[in-house]
Design a protein around this motif. Structure first.
Motif, PDB file in Angstrom:
ATOM      1  N   ILE A  36       0.853  -1.339   0.309  1.00 28.18           N
ATOM      2  CA  ILE A  36      -0.572  -0.605  -0.094  1.00 28.18           C
ATOM      3  C   ILE A  36       0.563   1.557  -0.443  1.00 28.18           C
ATOM      4  O   ILE A  36      -0.032   2.745  -0.074  1.00 28.18           O
ATOM      5  N   GLY A  37       2.417   1.384   0.072  1.00 28.81           N
ATOM      6  CA  GLY A  37       2.742   2.457  -0.229  1.00 28.81           C
ATOM      7  C   GLY A  37       4.120   2.725   1.499  1.00 28.81           C
ATOM      8  O   GLY A  37       4.740   3.642   0.987  1.00 28.81           O
ATOM      9  N   THR A  38       3.642   2.160   2.065  1.00 30.34           N
ATOM     10  CA  THR A  38       4.372   2.086   3.498  1.00 30.34           C
ATOM     11  C   THR A  38       5.981   2.879   3.150  1.00 30.34           C
ATOM     12  O   THR A  38       6.370   3.425   4.043  1.00 30.34           O
ATOM     13  N   SER A  39       6.566   1.440   2.542  1.00 24.36           N
ATOM     14  CA  SER A  39       7.917   1.616   2.306  1.00 24.36           C
ATOM     15  C   SER A  39       7.997   2.514   1.304  1.00 24.36           C
ATOM     16  O   SER A  39       8.863   2.941   1.553  1.00 24.36           O
ATOM     17  N   LEU A  40       7.480   3.027   0.928  1.00 21.13           N
ATOM     18  CA  LEU A  40       7.488   4.118  -0.590  1.00 21.13           C
ATOM     19  C   LEU A  40       7.695   5.638  -0.279  1.00 21.13           C
ATOM     20  O   LEU A  40       8.148   6.350  -0.127  1.00 21.13           O
ATOM     21  N   ALA A  41       6.264   5.598   1.379  1.00 23.33           N
ATOM     22  CA  ALA A  41       6.947   6.677   2.210  1.00 23.33           C
ATOM     23  C   ALA A  41       7.526   6.916   3.110  1.00 23.33           C
ATOM     24  O   ALA A  41       8.447   8.265   2.822  1.00 23.33           O
ATOM     25  N   TYR A  42       8.243   5.875   3.537  1.00 22.49           N
ATOM     26  CA  TYR A  42       9.817   5.946   4.034  1.00 22.49           C
ATOM     27  C   TYR A  42      11.058   6.187   3.046  1.00 22.49           C
ATOM     28  O   TYR A  42      11.787   7.510   3.591  1.00 22.49           O
ATOM     29  N   PHE A  43      11.342   5.911   2.045  1.00 20.94           N
ATOM     30  CA  PHE A  43      12.154   5.615   1.455  1.00 20.94           C
ATOM     31  C   PHE A  43      12.210   7.195   0.415  1.00 20.94           C
ATOM     32  O   PHE A  43      13.266   7.806   0.449  1.00 20.94           O
ATOM     33  N   ARG A  44      11.408   8.372   0.406  1.00 17.38           N
ATOM     34  CA  ARG A  44      10.851   9.376  -0.205  1.00 17.38           C
ATOM     35  C   ARG A  44      11.305  10.054   1.258  1.00 17.38           C
ATOM     36  O   ARG A  44      11.921  11.346   0.776  1.00 17.38           O
ATOM     37  N   GLN A  45      10.581   9.435   2.196  1.00 21.88           N
ATOM     38  CA  GLN A  45      11.222  10.420   3.097  1.00 21.88           C
ATOM     39  C   GLN A  45      12.578  10.680   3.353  1.00 21.88           C
ATOM     40  O   GLN A  45      13.548  11.903   4.209  1.00 21.88           O
ATOM     41  N   THR A  46      12.992   9.385   3.491  1.00 19.49           N
ATOM     42  CA  THR A  46      14.590   8.694   3.986  1.00 19.49           C
ATOM     43  C   THR A  46      15.265   9.274   2.785  1.00 19.49           C
ATOM     44  O   THR A  46      16.266  10.441   3.294  1.00 19.49           O
ATOM     45  N   TYR A  47      15.302   9.297   1.993  1.00 24.52           N
ATOM     46  CA  TYR A  47      16.069   9.692   0.413  1.00 24.52           C
ATOM     47  C   TYR A  47      15.217  10.226  -0.340  1.00 24.52           C
ATOM     48  O   TYR A  47      14.968   9.737  -1.360  1.00 24.52           O
ATOM     49  N   PRO A  48      15.307  11.772  -0.457  1.00 25.80           N
ATOM     50  CA  PRO A  48      14.888  12.401  -0.786  1.00 25.80           C
ATOM     51  C   PRO A  48      14.911  12.694  -2.527  1.00 25.80           C
ATOM     52  O   PRO A  48      14.070  12.982  -3.269  1.00 25.80           O
ATOM     53  N   GLN A  49      16.403  12.157  -2.645  1.00 20.74           N
ATOM     54  CA  GLN A  49      16.233  12.669  -4.276  1.00 20.74           C
ATOM     55  C   GLN A  49      16.728  11.209  -4.881  1.00 20.74           C
ATOM     56  O   GLN A  49      16.823  11.222  -5.870  1.00 20.74           O
ATOM     57  N   ALA A  50      16.076   9.969  -4.501  1.00 21.97           N
ATOM     58  CA  ALA A  50      16.531   9.270  -4.977  1.00 21.97           C
ATOM     59  C   ALA A  50      15.491   8.388  -5.878  1.00 21.97           C
ATOM     60  O   ALA A  50      14.045   9.495  -5.952  1.00 21.97           O
TER      61      ALA A  50
END
Length: 268
Positions: free
Chosen positions: A87-101
């Motif tokens: 549902i995107g929980t991991s994507l929220a974390y990745f975008r928050q932690t690595y904003p330029q990824a």
């Protein structure tokens, strides 16, 4: 203090961080709600639709409280592949932690994929390439069973249907470097990894959720040998804490699966 830590290890650990304390609140607020009902849950700066409150609370624990997907990188714009984005929980974390990824996400279940798309749009989680197809070893589709919450898999007997698939190996070979490859694909991981064995040389960090299904061979040794042959160091963890495992052969009373492990692999 040491007695307290021994007796209440998980509680003590949770109280040490802000997200750990938020986890306790989420457990108190949502863990006892009826299972498998679409619910909207606010957390941190997000507001997610979740198909099962209890499953989401465990996701928050693993992803935000424990930070199981955090990795080290010297890349200004790390590349992240998320196989089994749910549902995107991991994507929220990745975008928050690595904003330029640069993030590429795959989700096999069409119904969960629709929830994923709404969560990304509602919460402004942008610049994620989402591919609503199963990660597999070819592009001819995968016989796939829907599951409640995060239990959909090729082994589920519920709502079986042919879903579109991609060959992950082809995607990996298009990249010159992948900083993080997350594979949580509910039992398809061994066949996919074996198919990708010659395409892992440029993977820096790798998370694998390993599943063993009752009535099917266990393939953990095959995965660890593959990782060793590809030059990874790895760490294996389990949240089962199974008591008397030579007597208790089931994973949380699960009638389909008898083992689930988290494998963290990295290049030294």
């Amino acid at each position: 203090m040491w007695l307290f830590k021994y007796l209440f290890t998980n509680l003590y650990r949770a109280l040490q961080s802000a997200n750990g304390r938020r986890l306790l609140w989420l457990f108190f607020r949502y863990a006892g709600q009826p299972r498998h009902r679409l619910t909207t849950i606010p957390f941190l700066r997000y507001r997610f639709q979740v198909p099962d409150p209890l499953s989401f609370v465990w996701q928050f624990k693993e992803i935000f409280a424990d930070e199981s997907y955090r990795f080290l990188t010297d890349a200004a714009k790390p590349v992240i592949y998320d196989c089994g984005a749910n549902i995107g929980t991991s994507l929220a974390y990745f975008r928050q932690t690595y904003p330029q990824a640069r993030i590429v996400a795959f989700e096999a279940d069409p119904d969960i994929g629709a929830v994923l798309a709404r969560n990304l749009q509602t919460n402004g989680i942008n610049d994620v390439e989402v591919i609503n197809k199963a990660v597999w070893i070819h592009e001819q589709g995968l016989d796939f069973g829907s599951g409640e919450a995060d239990g959909a898999s090729m082994f589920s007997e519920t709502g079986r249907r042919l879903v579109p698939s991609v060959r992950l190996r082809d995607y990996l070979l298009r990249e010159t470097r992948i900083d993080m490859l997350k594979i949580d694909i509910e039992g398809a991981e061994t066949e996919v990894l074996v198919d990708c064995s010659d395409a892992l040389a440029h993977i820096r960090n790798l998370f694998i959720e390993y599943h063993a299904y009752i009535g099917h061979p266990q393939t953990l040794g095959l995965i660890t040998r593959l990782l060793e042959n590809q030059g990874f160091r790895y760490y294996i963890d389990s949240n089962q804490s199974r008591v008397r495992p030579l007597v208790n052969h089931r994973y949380r009373g699960n009638d389909l699966m008898d083992l689930q492990l988290n494998i963290f692999a990295y290049r030294p």
